[in-house]
Design an enzyme around this catalytic site. Structure first.
Site, short mmCIF file in Angstrom:
data_model
loop_
_atom_site.label_atom_id
_atom_site.label_comp_id
_atom_site.label_asym_id
_atom_site.label_seq_id
_atom_site.Cartn_x
_atom_site.Cartn_y
_atom_site.Cartn_z
CE LYS A 51 11.15 0.96 9.17
NZ LYS A 51 10.80 2.19 9.94
N GLY B 228 2.69 5.54 11.89
CA GLY B 228 2.06 6.79 12.29
C GLY B 228 2.67 7.33 13.56
N GLY C 254 4.69 -0.61 14.77
CA GLY C 254 4.11 0.51 15.50
C GLY C 254 3.65 0.17 16.90
CD GLU D 142 7.56 8.89 4.06
OE1 GLU D 142 7.74 10.08 3.74
OE2 GLU D 142 7.22 8.52 5.20
N GLY E 122 -1.33 10.16 2.00
CA GLY E 122 -0.28 10.24 3.00
C GLY E 122 0.25 8.92 3.49
CE LYS F 188 8.52 -1.73 9.77
NZ LYS F 188 7.25 -1.24 9.20
#
Length: 434
Positions: free
Chosen positions: A107, A309, A136, A192, A189, A207
């Site tokens: 992206k 993911g 995703g 980051e 998780g 995006k």
């Protein structure tokens, strides 16, 4: 059975490894769908000797020479899941100019210099697919590029970053502050170690540029997107939104509208905003993504699902790979970039927005009248006013009607200079008719 479609994979991290696994697990079905098997002929990585567990791939396929892999005569399609601008741009331009189709999830590169990639694809008569670059596994870009190609899209509003959506959803549900919610997102998780790209809106802005380019047949780069992150959103803002029957989301908003001279133009922005809890995007929680599309003939459409993911992103990569592999075997290519409209980009200052302004003020007569006078001076109409607290706890909350963003910004700046305004607690935009 036709000969195999030979693929060079650039990157074998979280997404790349899932691509390899899915190609292995679904080999028979993919062969049936495409009409030929997919064969990975090389995988470019930084550390070929790294332990990759039970990844079903021959270690001899790993190489550190990505450019050399791309240039190989036996490569038909290049799949890139490395990210970043360089050297990915060099690799993909080389592939496309040589007539090798490209599937990418990059992206940042598409937002920064997508035009160069599209030009290279045209020069080499190759396909450029990038469904995985936005949201995703959600099938979003192809509907914009193909299914809605006969319609006129007027607005795209979306939640396209799972990290920020998780943080804001947690703040809304628990009353936590930003730092607490970010800490939870990191532990789970969703964030980051360095969350800057997410919480400052850079990821969503990239995006947004891709969505706007497809929706409005206009090249929109990252520099064309107005961007604000969520780091300044407080628990107090979230509580105030609840009192209004709203929630706060980081939105990407791309609109096609007529300017004062009746000519169409494009406005693209990313920022936190209050939206009514009745809005379809308000119920999108956790790390999910959703994009709300409005078109003249089709009306309102919504796309929803997991936006990040390894597995979801790999699913989108494989969907594109099937498409380009079919085209390769048929000796055809998909329609090239549609940027014929070349609409001008409207500056943020001209975008019509609404504001929610919360002021900590001195508790004395005349405050409201003075504040209202400043809004009137800048031709900004007030929709509602709520005054609460006494003494040092006095708070004035104002929600405006729509006005040019520049006028609203000038109003807020003048309010900062008033001696009885102790602090401007928050300034948030309001979307969706709240």
């Amino acid at each position: 059975m036709s000969k195999s479609v030979r693929v060079a994979l650039l990157g074998c991290g979280t997404v790349g490894a899932e691509v390899v696994r899915l190609l292995h697990e679904q080999a028979a079905d993919l062969t049936a769908r495409i009409g030929a098997p997919i064969e990975i002929v090389g995988i470019a990585v930084r550390r070929p000797g790294r332990d990759r567990g039970d990844l079903p791939v021959d270690p001899a396929l790993f190489t550190t020479d990505a450019l050399g892999l791309v240039k190989r005569e036996d490569v038909d399609v290049v799949v890139e899941v490395v990210g970043g601008i360089e050297p990915a741009r060099t690799w993909l331009v080389e592939a496309l100019r040589a007539g090798k189709s490209v599937v990418t999830a990059n992206k940042a590169l598409l937002a920064e210099d997508g035009g160069t990639l599209h030009d290279a694809a045209t020069e080499g008569a190759a396909d450029l697919y990038y469904e995985a670059a936005v949201a995703g596994a959600i099938p979003l870009l192809r509907p914009l590029r193909e299914s809605l190609h006969g319609d006129t899209i007027t607005r795209v509003t979306g939640i396209v970053n799972g990290t920020t959506n998780f943080i804001l959803s947690a703040m809304d549900e628990t009353g936590a502050g930003f730092e607490e919610a970010l800490e939870e997102a990191t532990e789970l998780g969703y964030a980051e170690a360095d969350p800057t790209a997410d919480v400052e809106g850079f990821d969503a802005a990239a995006k947004a540029s891709i969505l706007a380019s497809l929706a409005f047949h206009t090249r929109v780069g990252a520099a064309d997107v107005y961007r604000e992150g969520i780091t300044a959103v407080s628990a107090r803002d979230v509580a105030s939104a609840k009192q209004m029957g709203c929630t706060i989301k980081l939105l990407c908003i791309a609109t096609r509208a007529l300017d004062n001279d009746g000519r169409p133009s494009v406005s693209v922005r990313v920022h936190p905003a209050m939206i009514p809890r009745s809005h379809p995007l308000a119920s999108v929680g956790d790390a999910f993504n959703a994009v709300f599309v409005e078109a003249e003939a089709a009306g309102q459409l919504m796309f929803y699902g997991r936006g990040a993911g390894g597995a979801p992103t790999a699913s989108a990569v494989l969907g594109d790979l099937v498409a380009v592999a079919r085209n390769h075997l048929a000796g055809t290519r998909a329609a090239s970039e549609s940027a014929y409209a070349a609409l001008p980009i409207r500056p943020m200052g001209e975008a019509v927005t609404r504001y929610h302004v919360s002021l900590d003020v001195a508790d004395r007569a005349g405050v409201l009248a003075t504040v209202a006078g400043i809004f009137a001076k800048h031709d900004v109409s007030i929709a509602t006013v709520r005054q609460s607290g006494r003494g040092d706890d006095a708070v004035l909350v104002i929600v405006t009607h729509g006005a040019p963003d520049a006028a609203l910004a000038a109003t807020v700046e003048e309010l900062r200079g008033l001696e009885f305004v102790r602090a401007i607690a928050s300034v948030l935009r309001v979307e969706g008719g709240a």
